[in-house]
Design an enzyme around this catalytic site. Structure first.
Site, PDB file in Angstrom:
ATOM      1  N   GLY A 254       0.760  -1.246   0.000  1.00 34.60           N
ATOM      2  CA  GLY A 254       0.000   0.000   0.000  1.00 34.60           C
ATOM      3  C   GLY A 254       0.786   1.288   0.000  1.00 34.60           C
ATOM      4  O   GLY A 254       0.208   2.360  -0.230  1.00 34.60           O
ATOM      5  N   PRO A 292       4.768  -5.191  -0.341  1.00 32.96           N
ATOM      6  CA  PRO A 292       4.800  -3.998  -1.191  1.00 32.96           C
ATOM      7  C   PRO A 292       4.738  -4.358  -2.675  1.00 32.96           C
ATOM      8  O   PRO A 292       5.328  -5.352  -3.110  1.00 32.96           O
ATOM      9  CB  PRO A 292       6.153  -3.358  -0.863  1.00 32.96           C
ATOM     10  N   CYS A 374     -11.828   3.582 -29.271  1.00 38.80           N
ATOM     11  CA  CYS A 374     -13.115   4.229 -29.526  1.00 38.80           C
ATOM     12  C   CYS A 374     -13.931   4.400 -28.258  1.00 38.80           C
ATOM     13  O   CYS A 374     -14.981   3.761 -28.078  1.00 38.80           O
ATOM     14  CB  CYS A 374     -13.881   3.420 -30.566  1.00 38.80           C
ATOM     15  N   GLU A 375     -13.449   5.200 -27.346  1.00 38.05           N
ATOM     16  CA  GLU A 375     -14.141   5.515 -26.090  1.00 38.05           C
ATOM     17  C   GLU A 375     -13.687   6.909 -25.672  1.00 38.05           C
ATOM     18  O   GLU A 375     -12.487   7.191 -25.728  1.00 38.05           O
ATOM     19  CB  GLU A 375     -13.676   4.587 -24.956  1.00 38.05           C
TER      20      GLU A 375
HETATM   21  N1  LLP Z   1      -1.333  -6.991  -0.702  1.00 37.68           N
HETATM   22  C1  LLP Z   1      -2.618  -7.127  -1.054  1.00 37.68           C
HETATM   23  C2  LLP Z   1      -3.463  -8.093  -0.356  1.00 37.68           C
HETATM   24  C3  LLP Z   1      -3.152  -6.330  -2.083  1.00 37.68           C
HETATM   25  O1  LLP Z   1      -4.435  -6.448  -2.421  1.00 37.68           O
HETATM   26  C4  LLP Z   1      -2.313  -5.393  -2.750  1.00 37.68           C
HETATM   27  C5  LLP Z   1      -2.834  -4.560  -3.835  1.00 37.68           C
HETATM   28  C6  LLP Z   1      -0.962  -5.311  -2.360  1.00 37.68           C
HETATM   29  C7  LLP Z   1      -0.509  -6.116  -1.329  1.00 37.68           C
HETATM   30  C8  LLP Z   1       0.007  -4.373  -3.011  1.00 37.68           C
HETATM   31  O2  LLP Z   1      -0.365  -3.036  -2.838  1.00 37.68           O
HETATM   32  P1  LLP Z   1       0.624  -1.859  -3.318  1.00 37.68           P
HETATM   33  O3  LLP Z   1       1.871  -1.911  -2.459  1.00 37.68           O
HETATM   34  O4  LLP Z   1       0.959  -2.089  -4.736  1.00 37.68           O
HETATM   35  O5  LLP Z   1      -0.160  -0.628  -3.109  1.00 37.68           O
HETATM   36  N2  LLP Z   1      -4.602  -1.194  -9.713  1.00 37.68           N
HETATM   37  C9  LLP Z   1      -4.566  -0.200  -8.662  1.00 37.68           C
HETATM   38  C10 LLP Z   1      -3.989  -0.756  -7.386  1.00 37.68           C
HETATM   39  C11 LLP Z   1      -4.700  -1.990  -6.897  1.00 37.68           C
HETATM   40  C12 LLP Z   1      -4.058  -2.597  -5.672  1.00 37.68           C
HETATM   41  C13 LLP Z   1      -4.627  -3.919  -5.356  1.00 37.68           C
HETATM   42  N3  LLP Z   1      -4.042  -4.577  -4.245  1.00 37.68           N
HETATM   43  C14 LLP Z   1      -3.812   1.019  -9.170  1.00 37.68           C
HETATM   44  O6  LLP Z   1      -3.394   1.029 -10.319  1.00 37.68           O
HETATM   45  O7  LLP Z   1      -3.671   1.981  -8.448  1.00 37.68           O
END
Ligand code: LLP
Length: 446
Positions: A254, A292, A374-375
């Site tokens: 996150g 991460p 096309c959007e």
């Molecule tokens: N752990 C779990 C259980 C998760 O669901 C996620 C991301 C992560 C770790 C990794 O999170 P990060 O460190 O990358 O923030 N497609 C979206 C982000 C979706 C995240 C989904 N889960 C975007 O492009 O912002």
């Protein structure tokens, strides 16, 4: 940042330590993007391996001397060369599907260093992961616990489990990528967690290994993490008082990156603050885990795209521009689209767009940067001051995370090639798809 800022130094772009202008020319880890586009065509994802390793090193420094495991959330970017890079540097993996398990195994990951997350794991996936020897199942529901116990029993295996707790804290991020609130589909409600651990301890084929949470993505503050940690530690204390040991704490992923002018805490600051709280509360002996994704790869990547068409008042014949523009916009139509990079269309996400070759002599004009799909939702950036000509290149920054991994073939568009710059040398790490391959599995009616 002003895209056509003509400062000539090769200082890295803010938040992108391995991306810099060398004179007028954009480089990734010293390699000119202009040359990469000429060699590999566009749209093209380019990653800096050094940037990924540098980001990982921040997490590792912060956790040095502690029993810990960093599991890269490969959903952010699951290219095998990215996984290979992070595995060699000591990462385990956070996976969410049988497909991601196969990718981890394909790069020789130690299954014991894999955690399996996800709200809807199928029985087949549970079985595959058990047979592979996955280190921990991050269980997201009571039903999953029962199903996992049954599958483990049938295979004669024991599944190490952690319950993903929904701590009901607001991560302060986009609603689509916020996951730790009551209304989200993720995890087990905080109030149910103790009962779920009791059930887990009583079921055959399961061994309680830890507890986890993941409150959202692109988080730029430490406070929500501390709130979630406190909620988790309260639970750990209750669960252990009930006689069930909870050896590890997994605080999910996150951590945000800089897309525009955000200033997320460095991993060291975030982990430092969490460790302090963990120690204060007497939990310093537990194994610590993180998942991460974006913070390891996001600012290691750019998407290169070529300008196909310029249209709008600024590009009309001189005679016409004298008249009113009727509120019409100028469009910069590029050869990358929402299928290649979905974040702007899906989340209204702001991603920086800069010229690959700066043109200090030209006057920037605001443009919407859009693709050929096309959007009307097919846009990459709105109202961006650009001084670009048809045939020239642009780079979308911060595209290393959730770029290629979310790409699709909408409009029968082959997905881009991917290149990784390794010690100053570009290597193709995924070939561009061919059009023929896009429908090779389809069948005409007999
Ligand atoms: N752990 C779990 C259980 C998760 O669901 C996620 C991301 C992560 C770790 C990794 O999170 P990060 O460190 O990358 O923030 N497609 C979206 C982000 C979706 C995240 C989904 N889960 C975007 O492009 O912002």
């Amino acid at each position: 940042m002003t895209p056509d800022d003509s400062a000539s130094a090769s200082a890295p772009l803010p938040g992108h330590p391995f991306i810099a202008y060398s004179g007028a020319s954009l480089t990734v880890d010293g390699v000119a993007c202009e040359a990469l586009a000429a060699d590999f065509s566009t749209p093209l994802y380019v990653y800096s391996q050094a940037s990924m390793l540098d980001a990982l090193a921040g997490w590792q420094r912060a956790l040095a001397g502690r029993d810990h495991l960093l599991c890269y959330a490969m959903k952010a970017n699951s290219n095998l060369a990215v996984l290979q890079t992070l595995r060699a540097a000591g990462c385990g993996f956070d996976i969410v599907s049988g497909g991601e398990l196969a990718r981890a195994l394909a790069v020789g990951a130690d299954p014991a260093r894999i955690v399996f997350s996800g709200v809807g794991k199928t029985r087949d996936e549970l079985g595959e992961a058990l047979r592979a020897g996955v280190g921990c199942f991050n269980v997201e529901s009571e039903s999953e616990l029962e199903q996992l116990s049954a599958v483990a029993g049938a295979l004669g295996r024991t599944a190490a489990i952690s319950v993903r707790v929904n701590p009901d804290v607001d991560a302060g991020t986009h609603p689509y990528i916020s996951t730790g609130l009551k209304g989200n589909k993720f995890g087990v409600a905080h109030g149910r967690a103790l009962d779920v651990y009791r059930r887990a301890a009583s079921l055959p084929g399961l061994r309680v290994a830890g507890i986890d949470c993941h409150i959202g993505s692109q988080i730029t503050e430490i406070a929500p993490y501390l709130d979630a940690l406190d909620r988790l530690l309260d639970l750990v204390e209750q669960i252990e008082s009930a006689g069930i040991a909870v050896p590890h704490l997994d605080l999910g992923g996150g951590l945000g990156i800089r897309y525009a002018d955000e200033s997320p805490p460095p991993a060291e600051a975030l982990v430092g603050a969490l460790l302090e709280r963990i120690d204060q509360r007497g939990h310093g002996h537990r194994r610590l885990m993180f998942e991460p994704g974006r913070s390891l790869v996001g600012n290691a990547g750019v998407l290169l795209t070529r300008v196909t068409v310029l249209k709008g008042p600024a590009h009309e014949a001189a005679g016409d521009t004298a008249g009113p523009t009727d509120g019409r916009k100028d469009f910069c139509i590029v050869d990358a689209a929402m299928n290649d990079l979905m974040r702007p269309a899906l989340y209204d996400a702001w991603m920086d767009i800069v010229p690959v070759t700066r043109q200090p002599g030209r006057k920037p004009v605001p443009h919407d940067v859009v693709g050929p799909v096309c959007e009307s939702g097919d846009w990459l950036g709105r109202d961006r001051p650009l001084a670009v000509a048809e045939g020239e290149l642009l780079a979308v920054l911060s595209a290393g995370a959730y770029g290629m991994s979310m790409a699709s073939n909408y409009n029968t568009r082959p997905r881009p090639a991917e290149v990784m710059v390794v010690q100053g040398r570009a290597q193709l790490v995924r070939e561009r798809e061919t059009v023929a391959s896009l429908f090779e599995r389809e069948r005409l009616l007999g």
